[in-house]
Design a protein around this motif. Structure first.
Motif, PDB file in Angstrom:
ATOM      1  N   HIS A 123       0.839  -1.206   0.000  1.00 27.49           N
ATOM      2  CA  HIS A 123       0.000   0.000   0.000  1.00 27.49           C
ATOM      3  C   HIS A 123       0.875   1.258   0.000  1.00 27.49           C
ATOM      4  O   HIS A 123       0.593   2.226  -0.707  1.00 27.49           O
ATOM      5  CB  HIS A 123      -0.903   0.037   1.236  1.00 27.49           C
ATOM      6  CG  HIS A 123      -2.133  -0.815   1.128  1.00 27.49           C
ATOM      7  ND1 HIS A 123      -3.071  -0.651   0.135  1.00 27.49           N
ATOM      8  CD2 HIS A 123      -2.605  -1.825   1.903  1.00 27.49           C
ATOM      9  CE1 HIS A 123      -4.055  -1.526   0.309  1.00 27.49           C
ATOM     10  NE2 HIS A 123      -3.797  -2.249   1.370  1.00 27.49           N
ATOM     11  N   SER A 143      -6.757   1.811   5.836  1.00 30.96           N
ATOM     12  CA  SER A 143      -7.359   0.610   5.237  1.00 30.96           C
ATOM     13  C   SER A 143      -8.342   0.000   6.223  1.00 30.96           C
ATOM     14  O   SER A 143      -8.721   0.619   7.215  1.00 30.96           O
ATOM     15  CB  SER A 143      -6.263  -0.381   4.863  1.00 30.96           C
ATOM     16  OG  SER A 143      -5.661  -0.889   6.028  1.00 30.96           O
ATOM     17  N   GLY A 144      -8.745  -1.240   5.945  1.00 25.80           N
ATOM     18  CA  GLY A 144      -9.721  -1.902   6.797  1.00 25.80           C
ATOM     19  C   GLY A 144      -9.121  -2.349   8.121  1.00 25.80           C
ATOM     20  O   GLY A 144      -9.821  -2.475   9.120  1.00 25.80           O
ATOM     21  N   GLY A 145      -7.829  -2.569   8.154  1.00 28.07           N
ATOM     22  CA  GLY A 145      -7.198  -3.083   9.366  1.00 28.07           C
ATOM     23  C   GLY A 145      -6.185  -2.133   9.977  1.00 28.07           C
ATOM     24  O   GLY A 145      -5.715  -2.365  11.100  1.00 28.07           O
ATOM     25  N   GLY A 170     -11.161   2.290   7.929  1.00 31.60           N
ATOM     26  CA  GLY A 170     -12.038   1.445   7.117  1.00 31.60           C
ATOM     27  C   GLY A 170     -13.033   0.676   7.983  1.00 31.60           C
ATOM     28  O   GLY A 170     -14.201   0.491   7.614  1.00 31.60           O
ATOM     29  N   ASP A 174     -17.019   0.543   7.843  1.00 26.76           N
ATOM     30  CA  ASP A 174     -17.758  -0.725   7.752  1.00 26.76           C
ATOM     31  C   ASP A 174     -18.744  -0.903   8.911  1.00 26.76           C
ATOM     32  O   ASP A 174     -19.864  -1.365   8.717  1.00 26.76           O
ATOM     33  CB  ASP A 174     -16.777  -1.911   7.708  1.00 26.76           C
ATOM     34  CG  ASP A 174     -15.931  -1.893   6.446  1.00 26.76           C
ATOM     35  OD1 ASP A 174     -16.377  -1.306   5.436  1.00 26.76           O
ATOM     36  OD2 ASP A 174     -14.828  -2.460   6.456  1.00 26.76           O
ATOM     37  N   GLY A 187     -18.394   0.146   3.549  1.00 23.27           N
ATOM     38  CA  GLY A 187     -17.588   1.372   3.443  1.00 23.27           C
ATOM     39  C   GLY A 187     -17.868   2.176   2.184  1.00 23.27           C
ATOM     40  O   GLY A 187     -18.275   3.347   2.264  1.00 23.27           O
ATOM     41  N   GLU A 191     -20.246   6.362   1.191  1.00 27.16           N
ATOM     42  CA  GLU A 191     -19.900   7.517   0.370  1.00 27.16           C
ATOM     43  C   GLU A 191     -21.053   7.853  -0.597  1.00 27.16           C
ATOM     44  O   GLU A 191     -21.378   9.013  -0.827  1.00 27.16           O
ATOM     45  CB  GLU A 191     -18.620   7.196  -0.423  1.00 27.16           C
ATOM     46  CG  GLU A 191     -18.031   8.411  -1.046  1.00 27.16           C
ATOM     47  CD  GLU A 191     -16.794   8.137  -1.888  1.00 27.16           C
ATOM     48  OE1 GLU A 191     -16.409   6.964  -2.070  1.00 27.16           O
ATOM     49  OE2 GLU A 191     -16.232   9.114  -2.395  1.00 27.16           O
ATOM     50  N   GLY A 279      -4.324   2.898   0.675  1.00 21.00           N
ATOM     51  CA  GLY A 279      -5.204   1.956   1.384  1.00 21.00           C
ATOM     52  C   GLY A 279      -6.636   2.129   0.903  1.00 21.00           C
ATOM     53  O   GLY A 279      -6.975   3.137   0.262  1.00 21.00           O
ATOM     54  N   GLY A 280      -7.493   1.158   1.231  1.00 21.81           N
ATOM     55  CA  GLY A 280      -8.869   1.128   0.730  1.00 21.81           C
ATOM     56  C   GLY A 280      -9.633   2.432   0.897  1.00 21.81           C
ATOM     57  O   GLY A 280     -10.343   2.874  -0.014  1.00 21.81           O
ATOM     58  N   VAL A 281      -9.490   3.088   2.055  1.00 24.17           N
ATOM     59  CA  VAL A 281     -10.264   4.302   2.328  1.00 24.17           C
ATOM     60  C   VAL A 281      -9.798   5.472   1.444  1.00 24.17           C
ATOM     61  O   VAL A 281     -10.542   6.435   1.230  1.00 24.17           O
ATOM     62  CB  VAL A 281     -10.207   4.657   3.835  1.00 24.17           C
ATOM     63  CG1 VAL A 281     -11.056   5.870   4.158  1.00 24.17           C
ATOM     64  CG2 VAL A 281     -10.659   3.473   4.688  1.00 24.17           C
ATOM     65  N   ALA A 283      -9.771   5.484  -1.487  1.00 24.62           N
ATOM     66  CA  ALA A 283     -10.642   5.501  -2.671  1.00 24.62           C
ATOM     67  C   ALA A 283     -11.798   6.489  -2.478  1.00 24.62           C
ATOM     68  O   ALA A 283     -12.500   6.821  -3.433  1.00 24.62           O
ATOM     69  CB  ALA A 283     -11.203   4.103  -2.930  1.00 24.62           C
ATOM     70  N   ASN A 284     -12.011   6.942  -1.238  1.00 22.99           N
ATOM     71  CA  ASN A 284     -13.129   7.847  -0.937  1.00 22.99           C
ATOM     72  C   ASN A 284     -12.853   9.234  -1.532  1.00 22.99           C
ATOM     73  O   ASN A 284     -11.932   9.940  -1.127  1.00 22.99           O
ATOM     74  CB  ASN A 284     -13.275   7.935   0.593  1.00 22.99           C
ATOM     75  CG  ASN A 284     -14.507   8.681   1.021  1.00 22.99           C
ATOM     76  OD1 ASN A 284     -14.600   9.883   0.854  1.00 22.99           O
ATOM     77  ND2 ASN A 284     -15.468   7.963   1.569  1.00 22.99           N
ATOM     78  N   GLY A 311      -7.599  -0.309  -3.028  1.00 23.10           N
ATOM     79  CA  GLY A 311      -7.935  -1.541  -2.310  1.00 23.10           C
ATOM     80  C   GLY A 311      -6.870  -2.597  -2.552  1.00 23.10           C
ATOM     81  O   GLY A 311      -5.874  -2.364  -3.262  1.00 23.10           O
ATOM     82  N   ASP A 312      -7.073  -3.759  -1.957  1.00 18.51           N
ATOM     83  CA  ASP A 312      -6.063  -4.817  -2.061  1.00 18.51           C
ATOM     84  C   ASP A 312      -5.901  -5.301  -3.502  1.00 18.51           C
ATOM     85  O   ASP A 312      -6.890  -5.561  -4.195  1.00 18.51           O
ATOM     86  CB  ASP A 312      -6.443  -5.976  -1.139  1.00 18.51           C
ATOM     87  CG  ASP A 312      -6.288  -5.576   0.321  1.00 18.51           C
ATOM     88  OD1 ASP A 312      -5.684  -4.508   0.574  1.00 18.51           O
ATOM     89  OD2 ASP A 312      -6.752  -6.324   1.187  1.00 18.51           O
TER      90      ASP A 312
HETATM   91  O1  KG4 Z   1      -6.871  -1.721   1.748  1.00 16.88           O
HETATM   92  P1  KG4 Z   1      -8.121  -2.525   1.808  1.00 16.88           P
HETATM   93  O2  KG4 Z   1      -8.711  -3.007   0.513  1.00 16.88           O
HETATM   94  O3  KG4 Z   1      -7.947  -3.785   2.699  1.00 16.88           O
HETATM   95  C1  KG4 Z   1      -7.190  -3.801   3.851  1.00 16.88           C
HETATM   96  O4  KG4 Z   1      -5.953  -3.930   3.747  1.00 16.88           O
HETATM   97  O5  KG4 Z   1      -7.812  -3.639   4.926  1.00 16.88           O
HETATM   98  O6  KG4 Z   1      -9.187  -1.618   2.579  1.00 16.88           O
HETATM   99  C2  KG4 Z   1     -10.504  -2.058   2.763  1.00 16.88           C
HETATM  100  C3  KG4 Z   1     -11.260  -0.990   3.535  1.00 16.88           C
HETATM  101  C4  KG4 Z   1     -12.653  -1.445   3.937  1.00 16.88           C
HETATM  102  O7  KG4 Z   1     -12.836  -1.134   5.301  1.00 16.88           O
HETATM  103  C5  KG4 Z   1     -13.563  -0.630   3.038  1.00 16.88           C
HETATM  104  O8  KG4 Z   1     -14.819  -0.359   3.599  1.00 16.88           O
HETATM  105  C6  KG4 Z   1     -12.764   0.634   2.866  1.00 16.88           C
HETATM  106  O9  KG4 Z   1     -11.433   0.183   2.721  1.00 16.88           O
HETATM  107  N1  KG4 Z   1     -13.196   1.378   1.658  1.00 16.88           N
HETATM  108  C7  KG4 Z   1     -13.750   2.603   1.707  1.00 16.88           C
HETATM  109  C8  KG4 Z   1     -14.036   2.967   0.354  1.00 16.88           C
HETATM  110  N2  KG4 Z   1     -13.629   1.949  -0.447  1.00 16.88           N
HETATM  111  C9  KG4 Z   1     -13.117   0.986   0.376  1.00 16.88           C
HETATM  112  N3  KG4 Z   1     -14.033   3.411   2.744  1.00 16.88           N
HETATM  113  C10 KG4 Z   1     -14.598   4.596   2.456  1.00 16.88           C
HETATM  114  N4  KG4 Z   1     -14.909   5.010   1.199  1.00 16.88           N
HETATM  115  C11 KG4 Z   1     -14.645   4.238   0.130  1.00 16.88           C
HETATM  116  N5  KG4 Z   1     -14.955   4.653  -1.086  1.00 16.88           N
END
Ligand code: KG4
Ligand code: ZN
Length: 357
Positions: A123, A143-145, A170, A174, A187, A191, A279-281, A283-284, A311-312
């Protein structure tokens, strides 16, 4: 002209089975040849979260098909691969083991180096897949974790400036989605719903916003949302709560990033000021906008991975592999799966310990 290295990347730390091939181009930049991600959302939906045993099974069932697809789309074949990089942690051990062992077996059969990659380093480097960024830079990994601010000084050189003391960003998205009755993974849906609501309708807490440096806390938010959802009756109120939550997350990240900027400047001076959000967030879109605005105000250069690489995915794992390959940082086949694996090995564990400021 000498052959440019081709790296195979494999990712299976949680609920995405992913394989990618990348090659360094003539300018020394990474070029994605293929990037296949198979999400397990449909498997885990009915349980409202990732079930490790089911996730591992799905990885086992899918990984060779995903790898074949990655080769088919890439235009290269097995013999072109110069090294195999696989995520070794952090993550769910039963899931990590699938990709890690698949990667080790491929490396042995091809007689090529094996590279164990920290998922978080994937990431951390992911914005380099579409833009040139030099070290050092400030990283916000959401991210999620995990949720942390890190000073990235070089490959494998991380200094943590702040981290969450409870939930990850994240996770907050969630959990809020779940309380609003949105299907897993909620998540990204927040948005979308937030666009229909009034962000000023509910005044939500911003835990430790004026203390604890750039450490983060989101658990109090979830408790407040739980309390409010009990009295929510209409669809519009649900949209308003989603909008208020989205706005609060933006504000927390904006204000804490401002603190992190100061700390980063204290370490690195005022010249090289790059802020990477990954990280996933990341993307917001609204969070991207608000942090881009902060960068303009504070004279930092903002850098985000493309939305599809937040995301991953395995392209980021292959990229970390490529950087390690160039430094001849290879790993032994005895390298274990590591459910916990911090980027800054000297950082103390803060989660749940509270903050004594
Ligand atoms: O990086 P990732 O794919 O996996 C981990 O390494 O955890 O992150 C996943 C997290 C999830 O909690 C998901 O709800 C969040 O990223 N996520 C978002 C968005 N897209 C993914 N949170 C807020 N807004 C988004 N558009
Ligand atoms: Zn991740």
């Amino acid at each position: 002209m000498s052959k440019k290295p081709v790296i195979l990347g494999i990712e299976s730390s949680c609920d995405e089975t992913a394989v990618a091939l990348i090659r360094e181009n003539n300018d020394g930049e990474p070029e994605i040849l293929s990037n296949i991600v198979s999400s397990q959302v449909d498997i885990h939906k009915e349980f409202g979260g990732v079930v490790p045993e089911l996730a591992a099974r799905a990885h086992i069932e899918k990984i060779d098909l995903i790898a074949k697809k990655a080769f088919d789309e890439s235009g290269v074949n097995l013999n072109d691969v110069d090294a195999v990089a696989a995520t070794a942690g952090p993550g769910l051990i039963v899931c990590l083991s699938v990709g890690l062992n698949f990667g080790k077996a491929l490396a042995v059969s091809l007689n090529k180096p094996f590279i164990a990659v920290n998922h978080l380093e994937g990431h951390a480097l992911s914005p380099k897949l579409n833009s040139k960024i030099n070290y050092p830079y400030l990283l916000l990994l959401i991210s999620g974790g995990h949720s942390q601010f890190l000073c990235v000084e070089g490959l494998g050189q991380y200094k943590r400036l702040g981290t969450t003391i409870d939930d990850a960003a994240g996770e907050a998205f969630d959990k809020t989605a779940k309380l609003l009755g949105i299907e897993f993974p909620g998540g990204p849906q927040i948005e979308i719903l937030a666009k229909k609501g009034d962000p000023t309708k509910f005044d939500l807490p911003k835990p430790i916003i004026n203390k604890g440096g750039c450490n983060l806390s989101f658990a109090g938010l979830k408790t407040a949302i739980l309390r409010i959802t009990k009295n929510i009756k209409t669809k519009q109120e649900k949209y308003d709560l989603a909008a208020s939550f989205q706005k609060t997350m933006e504000e927390i990240l904006y204000q804490k990033s401002k603190v992190a900027f100061k700390e980063f400047k204290n370490i690195n001076g005022d010249k090289k000021k790059i802020f990477v959000v990954a990280g996933g967030v990341a993307a917001n879109k609204k969070i991207r906008e608000s942090l881009t605005k902060l960068c303009k105000e504070e004279n930092f250069m903002a850098s985000f991975p493309p939305i599809n690489l937040c995301g991953d995915n395995a392209a980021m794992i292959a990229l970390a592999g490529l950087e390690k390959f160039k430094q001849k940082q290879f790993d032994d086949l005895s390298f274990p799966a590591k459910p916990r694996w911090q980027l800054d090995k000297d950082a103390i564990f803060l989660k749940g310990s509270g903050l004594k400021y």
